[in-house]
Design a protein around this motif. Structure first.
Motif, PDB file in Angstrom:
ATOM      1  N   ARG A 133       9.829  -5.532  -8.407  1.00 55.52           N
ATOM      2  CA  ARG A 133      10.544  -6.717  -8.886  1.00 55.52           C
ATOM      3  C   ARG A 133      11.286  -6.401 -10.183  1.00 55.52           C
ATOM      4  NH1 ARG A 133       9.837 -11.669 -11.543  1.00 55.52           N
ATOM      5  NH2 ARG A 133      10.588 -13.423 -10.299  1.00 55.52           N
ATOM      6  N   ALA A 134      10.612  -5.660 -11.064  1.00 55.47           N
ATOM      7  CA  ALA A 134      11.235  -5.318 -12.347  1.00 55.47           C
ATOM      8  C   ALA A 134      12.481  -4.463 -12.157  1.00 55.47           C
ATOM      9  CB  ALA A 134      10.222  -4.586 -13.231  1.00 55.47           C
ATOM     10  N   ARG A 135      12.525  -3.726 -11.032  1.00 60.18           N
ATOM     11  CA  ARG A 135      13.709  -2.882 -10.765  1.00 60.18           C
ATOM     12  C   ARG A 135      14.728  -3.599  -9.900  1.00 60.18           C
ATOM     13  NH1 ARG A 135      11.770   0.319  -6.720  1.00 60.18           N
ATOM     14  NH2 ARG A 135      13.404   1.864  -6.931  1.00 60.18           N
ATOM     15  N   GLY A 136      14.531  -4.875  -9.646  1.00 57.28           N
ATOM     16  CA  GLY A 136      15.482  -5.619  -8.822  1.00 57.28           C
ATOM     17  C   GLY A 136      15.267  -5.416  -7.334  1.00 57.28           C
ATOM     18  N   ALA A 137      14.039  -4.977  -6.943  1.00 57.60           N
ATOM     19  CA  ALA A 137      13.750  -4.799  -5.510  1.00 57.60           C
ATOM     20  C   ALA A 137      12.577  -5.691  -5.116  1.00 57.60           C
ATOM     21  CB  ALA A 137      13.454  -3.326  -5.214  1.00 57.60           C
ATOM     22  N   GLY A 138      12.659  -6.956  -5.548  1.00 53.29           N
ATOM     23  CA  GLY A 138      11.561  -7.899  -5.344  1.00 53.29           C
ATOM     24  C   GLY A 138      11.284  -8.219  -3.883  1.00 53.29           C
ATOM     25  N   GLN A 139      12.182  -7.784  -2.978  1.00 52.91           N
ATOM     26  CA  GLN A 139      11.915  -8.015  -1.548  1.00 52.91           C
ATOM     27  C   GLN A 139      10.923  -7.014  -0.982  1.00 52.91           C
ATOM     28  OE1 GLN A 139      14.497  -6.412  -2.696  1.00 52.91           O
ATOM     29  NE2 GLN A 139      14.736  -4.608  -1.385  1.00 52.91           N
ATOM     30  N   ARG A 140      10.563  -6.018  -1.785  1.00 49.58           N
ATOM     31  CA  ARG A 140       9.547  -5.046  -1.310  1.00 49.58           C
ATOM     32  C   ARG A 140       8.164  -5.648  -1.544  1.00 49.58           C
ATOM     33  NH1 ARG A 140      10.734   0.548  -0.407  1.00 49.58           N
ATOM     34  NH2 ARG A 140      12.940   0.987  -0.711  1.00 49.58           N
ATOM     35  N   THR A 141       7.637  -6.295  -0.529  1.00 48.03           N
ATOM     36  CA  THR A 141       6.370  -7.018  -0.700  1.00 48.03           C
ATOM     37  C   THR A 141       5.273  -6.551   0.256  1.00 48.03           C
ATOM     38  OG1 THR A 141       7.185  -8.698   0.804  1.00 48.03           O
ATOM     39  CG2 THR A 141       7.485  -9.122  -1.549  1.00 48.03           C
ATOM     40  N   ARG A 142       5.629  -5.711   1.217  1.00 48.11           N
ATOM     41  CA  ARG A 142       4.591  -5.288   2.177  1.00 48.11           C
ATOM     42  C   ARG A 142       3.725  -4.176   1.612  1.00 48.11           C
ATOM     43  NH1 ARG A 142       5.450  -7.097   7.225  1.00 48.11           N
ATOM     44  NH2 ARG A 142       7.580  -7.747   7.667  1.00 48.11           N
ATOM     45  N   PHE A 143       2.480  -4.147   2.102  1.00 49.23           N
ATOM     46  CA  PHE A 143       1.601  -3.010   1.835  1.00 49.23           C
ATOM     47  C   PHE A 143       1.203  -2.366   3.150  1.00 49.23           C
ATOM     48  CE2 PHE A 143       0.473  -5.870  -1.796  1.00 49.23           C
ATOM     49  CZ  PHE A 143       1.019  -5.072  -2.791  1.00 49.23           C
ATOM     50  N   ILE A 144       1.086  -1.057   3.114  1.00 57.38           N
ATOM     51  CA  ILE A 144       0.577  -0.329   4.279  1.00 57.38           C
ATOM     52  C   ILE A 144      -0.755   0.301   3.878  1.00 57.38           C
ATOM     53  CG2 ILE A 144       1.020   1.476   5.993  1.00 57.38           C
ATOM     54  CD1 ILE A 144       3.271  -0.535   6.090  1.00 57.38           C
ATOM     55  N   GLY A 145      -1.821  -0.086   4.556  1.00 51.65           N
ATOM     56  CA  GLY A 145      -3.130   0.546   4.372  1.00 51.65           C
ATOM     57  C   GLY A 145      -3.420   1.459   5.552  1.00 51.65           C
ATOM     58  N   ARG A 146      -4.683   1.642   5.836  1.00 50.26           N
ATOM     59  CA  ARG A 146      -5.017   2.550   6.948  1.00 50.26           C
ATOM     60  C   ARG A 146      -6.302   2.066   7.630  1.00 50.26           C
ATOM     61  NH1 ARG A 146      -5.378   8.767   5.377  1.00 50.26           N
ATOM     62  NH2 ARG A 146      -7.231   7.977   4.307  1.00 50.26           N
ATOM     63  N   GLU A 147      -6.348   2.215   8.918  1.00 52.34           N
ATOM     64  CA  GLU A 147      -7.586   1.897   9.646  1.00 52.34           C
ATOM     65  C   GLU A 147      -8.748   2.675   9.026  1.00 52.34           C
ATOM     66  OE1 GLU A 147      -5.289   1.674  13.965  1.00 52.34           O
ATOM     67  OE2 GLU A 147      -6.622   3.336  13.502  1.00 52.34           O
ATOM     68  N   LYS A 148      -9.899   2.063   8.993  1.00 54.18           N
ATOM     69  CA  LYS A 148     -11.122   2.644   8.422  1.00 54.18           C
ATOM     70  C   LYS A 148     -11.037   2.835   6.900  1.00 54.18           C
ATOM     71  CE  LYS A 148     -12.832   5.066  12.568  1.00 54.18           C
ATOM     72  NZ  LYS A 148     -14.034   4.275  12.911  1.00 54.18           N
ATOM     73  N   GLY A 149      -9.964   2.364   6.283  1.00 56.10           N
ATOM     74  CA  GLY A 149      -9.877   2.475   4.826  1.00 56.10           C
ATOM     75  C   GLY A 149     -10.848   1.508   4.161  1.00 56.10           C
ATOM     76  N   TYR A 150     -11.329   1.858   2.967  1.00 54.79           N
ATOM     77  CA  TYR A 150     -12.116   0.929   2.161  1.00 54.79           C
ATOM     78  C   TYR A 150     -11.525   0.888   0.769  1.00 54.79           C
ATOM     79  CZ  TYR A 150     -15.923  -1.547  -0.115  1.00 54.79           C
ATOM     80  OH  TYR A 150     -16.650  -2.480  -0.826  1.00 54.79           O
ATOM     81  N   HIS A 151     -11.123  -0.289   0.362  1.00 55.64           N
ATOM     82  CA  HIS A 151     -10.514  -0.443  -0.955  1.00 55.64           C
ATOM     83  C   HIS A 151     -11.160  -1.596  -1.718  1.00 55.64           C
ATOM     84  CE1 HIS A 151      -7.599   2.546   0.228  1.00 55.64           C
ATOM     85  NE2 HIS A 151      -7.319   1.851   1.319  1.00 55.64           N
ATOM     86  N   GLY A 152     -12.469  -1.736  -1.532  1.00 61.23           N
ATOM     87  CA  GLY A 152     -13.186  -2.754  -2.259  1.00 61.23           C
ATOM     88  C   GLY A 152     -13.086  -4.106  -1.577  1.00 61.23           C
ATOM     89  N   VAL A 153     -13.480  -5.144  -2.320  1.00 64.01           N
ATOM     90  CA  VAL A 153     -13.738  -6.428  -1.684  1.00 64.01           C
ATOM     91  C   VAL A 153     -12.894  -7.586  -2.221  1.00 64.01           C
ATOM     92  CG1 VAL A 153     -16.061  -5.800  -0.974  1.00 64.01           C
ATOM     93  CG2 VAL A 153     -15.702  -6.761  -3.253  1.00 64.01           C
ATOM     94  N   GLY A 154     -11.943  -7.299  -3.097  1.00 68.51           N
ATOM     95  CA  GLY A 154     -10.991  -8.348  -3.485  1.00 68.51           C
ATOM     96  C   GLY A 154     -10.138  -8.705  -2.269  1.00 68.51           C
ATOM     97  N   PHE A 155      -9.372  -9.802  -2.364  1.00 66.67           N
ATOM     98  CA  PHE A 155      -8.545 -10.173  -1.205  1.00 66.67           C
ATOM     99  C   PHE A 155      -7.471  -9.122  -0.930  1.00 66.67           C
ATOM    100  CE2 PHE A 155     -10.448 -14.392  -1.780  1.00 66.67           C
ATOM    101  CZ  PHE A 155     -10.792 -14.649  -0.462  1.00 66.67           C
ATOM    102  N   GLY A 156      -6.946  -8.526  -2.010  1.00 67.95           N
ATOM    103  CA  GLY A 156      -5.954  -7.463  -1.797  1.00 67.95           C
ATOM    104  C   GLY A 156      -6.576  -6.254  -1.128  1.00 67.95           C
ATOM    105  N   GLY A 157      -7.672  -5.797  -1.698  1.00 72.26           N
ATOM    106  CA  GLY A 157      -8.344  -4.609  -1.160  1.00 72.26           C
ATOM    107  C   GLY A 157      -8.867  -4.824   0.244  1.00 72.26           C
TER     108      GLY A 157
END
Ligand code: PXG
Length: 445
Positions: A133-157
């Motif tokens: 967003r700071a670089r003017g590319a605020g439309q970049r909103t998707r995240f790509i994770g991976r099957e079997k990944g573990y990134h903790g227990v927050g809603f993002g992770g």
């Protein structure tokens, strides 16, 4: 050495604590209570010695009972127990960030403090969005994770994670616009690989397919564990991480390495990104940062990311994010003392020295009944068992319980026994861990 007897709670005194990631009813019927720890060992409340084959929960890399850490924390608490880091600061926070920046891969010299791996992950995801967003590319909103990944227990992770049991109860609240790469575990091709498997680098090309589907201009970041821990020690095929890096760079997508487990020496270098010679844009850490003594996490950012935020009026807050306990003085003291121990004892590279013995010992389990795969790298290992019909996980859970009875603490996930001993482990400990595991696996059904 035997433990001081500790008051053991009666069965009814176990009721109130709702235990995390635990079969509460089974545990409370068969409690396993740890009361003391030193070096490679725990002692149970009833005085049994247990060798720690998992560094607590992948965090006590310098072993237990490190008095230097306890003393540093006590001294800090007696001097100043707390100081805010919002519009204020304290010297240890800056000293720690500088020390960490020197350890990190070149260029990753900006450090944001959190209190856990989960917070590090959610922080990194938020930084990625705000950076674009700071670089003017605020439309970049998707995240790509991976099957079997573990990134903790927050809603993002949880959203970018890929372990079904961690997601299914919360599926209505997953972040929108998240997609997942395929995981890289393939026992058919790679069973009993020593170190990195040779088959599977092409799986990174699935990222190109997802980019073709969503368009790069919608994607903020890709997040992966360089070596997945929680899902059962899944290694990156040779060349896989480099390929992910190339694709992300080509499409201006940030690459986040979740090094909560791999950070601080687990693989034989301070970080996996150094070991595998692939530098991400953001790196999440926790656990070994303080040897598990005080909760703390840290997100490392490439300087270009930090710099992208440093615009607008000088008196304006650049990132609306942080925790009351970001860079807590006691945690900073613990981390500084931990880094001193790592440096003095050469622990951040010790896994490279002893890794071969670890590998040989583990792979000697090949041919034992039920064992269908063995995976290892640095001082991480996994023994995968054939699941019992209709009872996935039951065989490995029994192995975990029996190993504990026999004086070895392991971790079980699915039908995998995961191992990650403190980095101070000696050959005699390796022998005891692996021999106990072998004896237990041989006799169970
Ligand atoms: N990312 C990774 C890669 C992790 O392994 C977290 C984030 C979350 O960290 P916190 O500090 O919020 O728990 C982790 C945590 C296991 C196990 O045995 C692994 C973790 C936690 C508990 C158990 O697999 N990793």
């Amino acid at each position: 050495m035997s433990a001081q007897p500790t008051a053991i709670p009666s069965p009814s005194e176990l009721d109130s604590f709702w235990m995390p990631f635990t079969a509460n009813r089974h545990f409370k019927a068969h409690p396993r209570l740890l009361a003391r720890a030193e070096g490679m060992y725990y002692w149970t409340a009833d005085g049994r010695e247990i060798i720690d084959a998992v560094a607590g929960l992948w965090c006590c890399n310098a072993g237990h009972g490190r008095h230097e850490i306890a003393q540093a924390v006590a001294q800090q608490l007696n001097t100043m127990e707390y100081a805010p880091t919002f519009q204020m600061g304290h010297p240890a926070a800056f000293e720690l960030a500088n020390r960490l920046a020197k350890l990190a891969p070149a260029g990753m010299d900006r450090v944001f403090f959190t209190n856990s791996g989960s917070e590090s992950v959610d922080t990194a995801l938020k930084i990625a969005l705000a950076y674009h967003r700071a670089r003017g590319a605020g439309q970049r909103t998707r995240f790509i994770g991976r099957e079997k990944g573990y990134h903790g227990v927050g809603f993002g992770g949880t959203s970018v994670g890929g372990m079904v049991n961690n997601r299914k109860a919360f599926s209505a609240a997953m972040l929108p616009g998240v997609d997942h790469l395929p995981h890289t575990l393939d026992i058919g091709h790679n069973a009993f690989s020593r170190g990195l498997p040779h088959w599977g680098a092409h799986l990174a090309n699935e990222l190109e397919r997802l980019i073709g589907l969503h368009d790069a201009s919608t994607i903020a970041a890709v997040i992966v564990e360089p070596v997945a821990g929680s899902a059962g020690v899944i290694l990156p095929p040779l060349g896989y991480l480099k390929r992910l890096r190339e694709i992300c760079t080509k499409h201006d997508i940030l690459l986040i390495f979740d090094e909560v487990i791999t950070g601080f020496g687990r693989l034989g270098k301070p970080f996996a990104s150094i070991e595998f010679e692939v530098t991400p844009d953001l790196m999440t850490t926790a656990k070994g940062l303080t040897n598990g003594a005080i909760p703390m996490g840290a997100v490392f950012a490439q300087r270009k990311i930090y710099d992208a935020f440093m615009q607008g009026p000088e008196s304006a807050i650049e990132l609306f994010h942080g925790y009351t306990y970001s860079a807590h003085p006691a945690a900073c003291a613990a981390a500084l003392a931990t880094l001193d121990i790592y440096a003095k004892e050469g622990l951040l590279t010790r896994a490279a020295t002893i890794g071969q013995q670890w590998e040989d010992a583990l792979h000697a389990l090949r041919g034992t009944s039920h064992v269908i795969d063995i995976r290892n790298y640095g001082l991480v290992g996994a023994v995968e068992l054939e699941p019992r019909p209709v009872k996935p996980g039951a065989r490995a859970f029994e192995v975990f319980l029996k190993c504990f009875e026999a004086g070895v603490m392991t971790r079980q996930t699915g039908d995998v026994i995961a191992l990650s001993p403190p980095l101070i482990v000696e050959p005699k400990h390796i022998t005891r861990i692996v021999e106990t595991l072998a004896e237990v696996i041989r006799v169970i059904e």
